[in-house]
Scaffold this active site. Sequence first.
Site, short mmCIF file in Angstrom:
data_model
loop_
_atom_site.label_atom_id
_atom_site.label_comp_id
_atom_site.label_asym_id
_atom_site.label_seq_id
_atom_site.Cartn_x
_atom_site.Cartn_y
_atom_site.Cartn_z
N HIS A 88 -2.75 -46.35 -25.03
CA HIS A 88 -1.83 -46.59 -26.14
C HIS A 88 -0.38 -46.40 -25.71
O HIS A 88 -0.07 -45.60 -24.84
CB HIS A 88 -2.16 -45.70 -27.35
CG HIS A 88 -2.12 -44.22 -27.07
ND1 HIS A 88 -3.11 -43.57 -26.35
CD2 HIS A 88 -1.23 -43.26 -27.43
CE1 HIS A 88 -2.82 -42.27 -26.30
NE2 HIS A 88 -1.68 -42.07 -26.93
N HIS A 110 3.53 -45.67 -27.09
CA HIS A 110 4.30 -45.06 -28.16
C HIS A 110 5.57 -45.85 -28.40
O HIS A 110 6.28 -46.19 -27.44
CB HIS A 110 4.70 -43.62 -27.78
CG HIS A 110 3.55 -42.69 -27.65
ND1 HIS A 110 3.14 -41.87 -28.67
CD2 HIS A 110 2.70 -42.45 -26.60
CE1 HIS A 110 2.10 -41.15 -28.27
NE2 HIS A 110 1.81 -41.49 -27.02
#
Length: 139
Positions: free
Chosen positions: A101, A103
């Site tokens: 992932h 940010h």
Amino acid sequence: MSHNDCIFCKIIAGDIPCFKVYETDNILCFLDIGPVNKGHALVIPKEHHENLWALPTELGKDILEACQKAGKAIVEATGADGLNVGMNNHEAAGQLVFHAHYHLIPRFKDDGHDHWQQQEYENMDEAAQLADKIKGLID
């Protein structure tokens, strides 16, 4: 951790709710529930891949597009002065969920979040040797 235990896989499956801000066939972007600053979002592939090195390069375009579109909207919605885009890989780098992932963190001039302290090489030979070592390890 199996994919069944992955909180992001559960979010993708709809088993855990999230605050979606952007979605495609391959990508989901939603607000981080523990934001650095309000508006902090995560861009994740819908397929489970543990980190940067496990991500198929074909997802690169989709991830970049999601970061650009959602990042621009986050800056506009929050009135941020800037945006950090980052990815933590492995526990030592701060990765808490082992599903790749990125940010998207809106930043404000006086938000109190300092940047990393920079270091220096002892000399240019040290830098050159490390650059050569890294180049030699790239496939």
